[in-house]
Motif scaffolding. Structure first.
Motif, PDB file in Angstrom:
ATOM      1  N   UNK A  75       0.828  -1.215   0.000  1.00 39.23           N
ATOM      2  CA  UNK A  75       0.000   0.000   0.000  1.00 39.23           C
ATOM      3  C   UNK A  75       0.859   1.261   0.000  1.00 39.23           C
ATOM      4  N   UNK A  76       1.995   1.155   0.663  1.00 35.29           N
ATOM      5  CA  UNK A  76       2.900   2.296   0.758  1.00 35.29           C
ATOM      6  C   UNK A  76       4.319   1.826   0.473  1.00 35.29           C
ATOM      7  N   UNK A  77       5.016   2.520  -0.421  1.00 34.65           N
ATOM      8  CA  UNK A  77       6.423   2.202  -0.632  1.00 34.65           C
ATOM      9  C   UNK A  77       7.246   3.426  -0.229  1.00 34.65           C
ATOM     10  N   UNK A 104      10.879   4.735  -8.684  1.00 33.56           N
ATOM     11  CA  UNK A 104       9.600   5.450  -8.848  1.00 33.56           C
ATOM     12  C   UNK A 104       8.816   4.853 -10.011  1.00 33.56           C
ATOM     13  N   UNK A 105       9.501   4.652 -11.117  1.00 38.31           N
ATOM     14  CA  UNK A 105       8.870   4.056 -12.303  1.00 38.31           C
ATOM     15  C   UNK A 105       8.284   2.689 -11.998  1.00 38.31           C
ATOM     16  N   UNK A 106       9.072   1.884 -11.322  1.00 33.19           N
ATOM     17  CA  UNK A 106       8.659   0.513 -11.049  1.00 33.19           C
ATOM     18  C   UNK A 106       7.381   0.471 -10.208  1.00 33.19           C
ATOM     19  N   UNK A 107       7.339   1.304  -9.153  1.00 35.46           N
ATOM     20  CA  UNK A 107       6.163   1.260  -8.278  1.00 35.46           C
ATOM     21  C   UNK A 107       4.960   1.932  -8.919  1.00 35.46           C
ATOM     22  N   UNK A 108       5.218   2.859  -9.807  1.00 32.36           N
ATOM     23  CA  UNK A 108       4.115   3.441 -10.568  1.00 32.36           C
ATOM     24  C   UNK A 108       3.527   2.369 -11.489  1.00 32.36           C
ATOM     25  N   UNK A 159       8.246  13.459   1.089  1.00 30.20           N
ATOM     26  CA  UNK A 159       7.506  13.790  -0.124  1.00 30.20           C
ATOM     27  C   UNK A 159       6.560  12.636  -0.406  1.00 30.20           C
ATOM     28  N   UNK A 160       5.285  12.963  -0.530  1.00 29.60           N
ATOM     29  CA  UNK A 160       4.268  11.926  -0.722  1.00 29.60           C
ATOM     30  C   UNK A 160       3.669  12.041  -2.118  1.00 29.60           C
ATOM     31  N   UNK A 161       3.659  10.934  -2.864  1.00 33.35           N
ATOM     32  CA  UNK A 161       3.063  10.928  -4.209  1.00 33.35           C
ATOM     33  C   UNK A 161       1.892   9.947  -4.247  1.00 33.35           C
ATOM     34  N   UNK A 162       0.767  10.418  -4.750  1.00 32.41           N
ATOM     35  CA  UNK A 162      -0.395   9.545  -4.924  1.00 32.41           C
ATOM     36  C   UNK A 162      -0.346   8.913  -6.302  1.00 32.41           C
ATOM     37  N   UNK A 163      -0.528   7.603  -6.370  1.00 26.74           N
ATOM     38  CA  UNK A 163      -0.523   6.931  -7.660  1.00 26.74           C
ATOM     39  C   UNK A 163      -1.777   7.239  -8.463  1.00 26.74           C
TER      40      UNK A 163
END
Lengths: 492, 492
Positions: free
Chosen positions: B302-304, B350-354, B375-379
């Motif tokens: 859920x979170x990486x 980043x690419x991989x988890x996206x 820094x938090x990014x929402x998929x």
């Protein structure tokens, strides 16, 4: 108390078959050699699955799913494996039925729908998994690959018995790939230990850990580790195996990786599995002439509560109190059933839950209400006692642990009493015929002698026990020198 | 950001196929039409299974297991069912291979090992389960029988696509038996609702609930309830079906019970199933050109958390803080991965988890350490923000719920924008060709018209929506009167 169950002393085999059906565990289906696992039996299997799955994940494995079918050519690729399984497999040759024009309502195989290549229903999945691993593995960074599969497999057995030997059975099969021989060996040994812990701690079944002889190894393995349990009739049951495959499947399917120097090497493999056969081991280790006996860890119902009443008012009063207890037990993670059916007598219910192996039975009548007590009956040793309702939750929680450990101790004592060291052929035959059980004896190490002993006595070498010390001796059959005893038994 | 993934707008079908493989969900195997479900894909399926299993048990169902094979004669017993499935099934005709004497190392089917009766690999299990129910049911006290099975099934599809249409697939199939028509109908409707709740609340996929037309019903059912989802390309996907079987299987297999007056009656049945096809629905509802988008409920991770550092000291400092966060998130039941691999750049990760659809990504570098931030990014919506480390656990917990609900809302809006009411044939064709999506239109109720519309446009009646109000109108094709709109679409 009779459940119309044959006594073990009369006919052990009949007792087993009857128990499996009467305790609602499984039954034969309309398909030769295939069983139906009934809800109560399946609930026990689900508990096994959940615990094993947890243990596999804790040791770094992930689940995946591979095809049911193996094309014949893939099956042929690893010669020993193919030889070992080709003699007993279900083969799909066609993919369509059509209406029988000569026989309305009937279907026939459409001869125009013949497959170019026959498909084998997997008897085990190495031959479908290794070609996939070839695609997944190219560098040492892709290793280790630690995968497990929960699946059904089919081996066309001629003589089948519920859970013990069925054409289709359910199992898990782990398949791993490693960069080094040492790591693969350690993986095979680790899973051998996981099975040992599971069977002993969770199923309360003591096992002997050992390695199979060359003859008894998994087809295609360099080493097969096994855990061997002893059933109440003195026969052994192989409860789980873990195989060090060496590079045999990697070579058969050309699975190579670039090591950290960029050189190509074949990977090293393992596979390991346990199956619904464990249900047979469970039944035959703990149960008695009254029916199933379940270790609390595996019991779908750990506590059953039966009200004893004459009037509806009494039942209402009992139910009010019991509902409270049920809530409290569930809060403690204990699975409990309150059986307030009014169309059945308490005695009938007692029989039913005894037959189904529920570890603890509570009964409560008007007198208990007055005295603030329950009557508690243990399924494992058939003892009864009166217990105060105050603090009964804690009492039951502890008692479930006690029962779990008592069952293991009882089975361990039985097993230890049935391991006999023998030094001569006459002793060997005598123990096999009269005392039964495991036999520790010297063997000259040759497949020929192993085969001959099997032909003469039906006893096989169950394993070369890992904890067995070196000891000079002579083979019971040939008199040739030996430096370690191996474990013999007749087996399921 | 490119993952070498084809854009949806370029070629939706290609995008899908690439995504399934690149996100490590599944791939084709060496067996025609059969897939390998890879660990990451299987982990999502396990989450679906766990939730569905819980919902089935909460509604009183138990799991059991029935044979993989159905003897041909049993298969023939229910005529419609046999007709519906006989055209696409795997047939076992032999049970042994033997060495090919003319071709060393090769195996051939042993002609002496031909089965007396062919076995069908189950395409669905009614024909093996109902003969078993005959044995289990004799009185009204044995009813209802509420059973579910998790299993693999095989339908010999000519054109296959990963998850959407495969020869072998995984599913659950519920099979229930009841004393009254009303109770069986209610069961079928209840499971229809369970599927609706699961797909909407858990998978964040909105569905239209409805009944199938006679033509589209399950072979052997009196009524088939369906949930229909809309994919991003405007095509429909049938996500689950629940069948009211009437007494057809009870009659075919002679399953009767004594009612409470002692009279014999045929039982009433239902069956219901969802499959790994749901994986396809999941992918095609939420994902985008950067890869998979997973609702938090189904995300294996859920979170990486990705560290950004130049020196080992920085990494150590970051890791010390992150390890604390990981612990706290896990305490909150959140599955989290800290990816501290040093051989890969943050951008690569980043690419991989996206690509793999991880809902929340946290990055932390030396500046964040100083400022006490992440820094938090929402998929789902690809937004980024800086979040204080104080209270971040609670923030993430809430954000996961927000993402789950945002995904549903987004899909619902898309779906609602793509339901068009049309009243003429020209409009119908125009929407199908240009706007795509679901179409609500009048139909004269005949199978002939349904068939003709399908031939002309490839659009089928997905369902007769349950919440559709009565309304006078005329059939878009024939102009005959109709009093209810039905739901059309091109479909997977």
């Amino acid at each position: 108390m009779s459940k119309n169950l044959t006594k073990r002393s009369e006919d052990y085999s009949k007792w087993y078959n009857e128990l499996v059906v009467k305790a609602d565990l499984a039954e034969n289906s309309g398909v030769r050699g295939c069983m139906v696992i009934k809800p109560y039996g399946y609930a026990i299997w689900e508990k096994m699955q959940a615990q094993l799955d947890k243990m596999f994940k804790e040791t770094g494995h992930e689940n995946a799913y591979f095809p049911l079918f193996v094309p014949k050519s893939m099956f042929e690729a690893e010669e020993k494996n193919a030889e070992g399984f080709a003699k007993e497999c279900a083969i799909v040759t066609h993919y369509r039925l059509k209406n029988d024009e000569n026989n309305k309502g009937k279907l026939i195989v459409d001869p125009n729908a013949k497959l170019e290549e026959e498909l084998i229903v997997r008897p085990t999945s190495e031959a479908i998994i290794w070609p996939t691993y070839k695609k997944w593995i190219s560098s040492y960074r892709d290793l280790p690959l630690l995968i497990n599969q929960w699946a059904n497999v089919v081996r066309w057995e001629m003589r089948t018995r519920l859970f013990l030997r069925t054409a289709e059975f359910l199992w898990q099969e782990g398949h791993t790939a490693h960069a080094t021989k040492q790591e693969a060996l350690e993986e095979a040994q680790q899973m051998h230990q996981v099975y040992t812990d599971f069977v002993q701690d969770f199923m309360a079944i003591p096992v002997v850990k050992g390695a199979k002889t060359e003859t008894e190894r998994f087809a295609g393995a360099d080493e097969t580790y096994t855990i061997e349990a002893l059933m109440q009739d003195g026969k052994a049951l192989q409860a789980g195996t873990s195989h060090f495959l060496g590079q045999s499947f990697a070579k058969a399917f050309d699975v190579k990786f670039a090591n950290n120097e960029g050189k190509l090497e074949y990977v090293w493999g393992t596979s390991w599995g346990v199956s619904t056969r464990l249900m047979g081991a469970l039944i035959m280790t703990h149960s008695d002439d009254n029916g199933l006996v379940l270790p609390p860890n595996l019991a779908p119902i750990q506590v059953v509560i039966v009200p004893i009443h004459k009037t509806d008012e009494q039942l209402d009063e009992i139910s009010a109190q019991v509902n409270e207890l049920v809530k409290n037990l569930r809060k403690n993670g204990i699975s409990v059933k309150y059986d307030s059916r009014t169309n059945l007598k308490p005695g009938f219910k007692f029989n039913e839950y005894e037959l189904k192996g529920v570890p603890i039975r509570l009964a409560i009548g008007p007198k208990d209400l007055e005295n603030g007590t329950y009557e508690l009956a243990r399924r494992d040793n058939l003892t009864k006692e009166v217990v105060a309702k105050e603090g009964i939750e804690e009492y039951i929680k502890n008692l479930l642990e006690t029962i779990q450990s008592d069952l293991y101790t009882k089975a361990l004592n039985f097993r230890n009493e049935h391991i006999t060291e023998v030094n001569t052929w006459d002793e060997f035959v005598d123990v096999l015929e009269n005392k039964t059980g495991f036999i520790l004896a010297h063997w000259d190490g040759t497949p020929e002698t192993e085969e001959k002993i099997k032909d003469l006595t039906k006893a096989t070498i169950r394993c070369i026990p890992l904890d067995q010390k070196e000891e000079e001796g002579v083979c019971i059959l040939t008199g040739k020198p030996s430096n370690k005893r191996v474990l013999f038994a007749k087996a399921y």
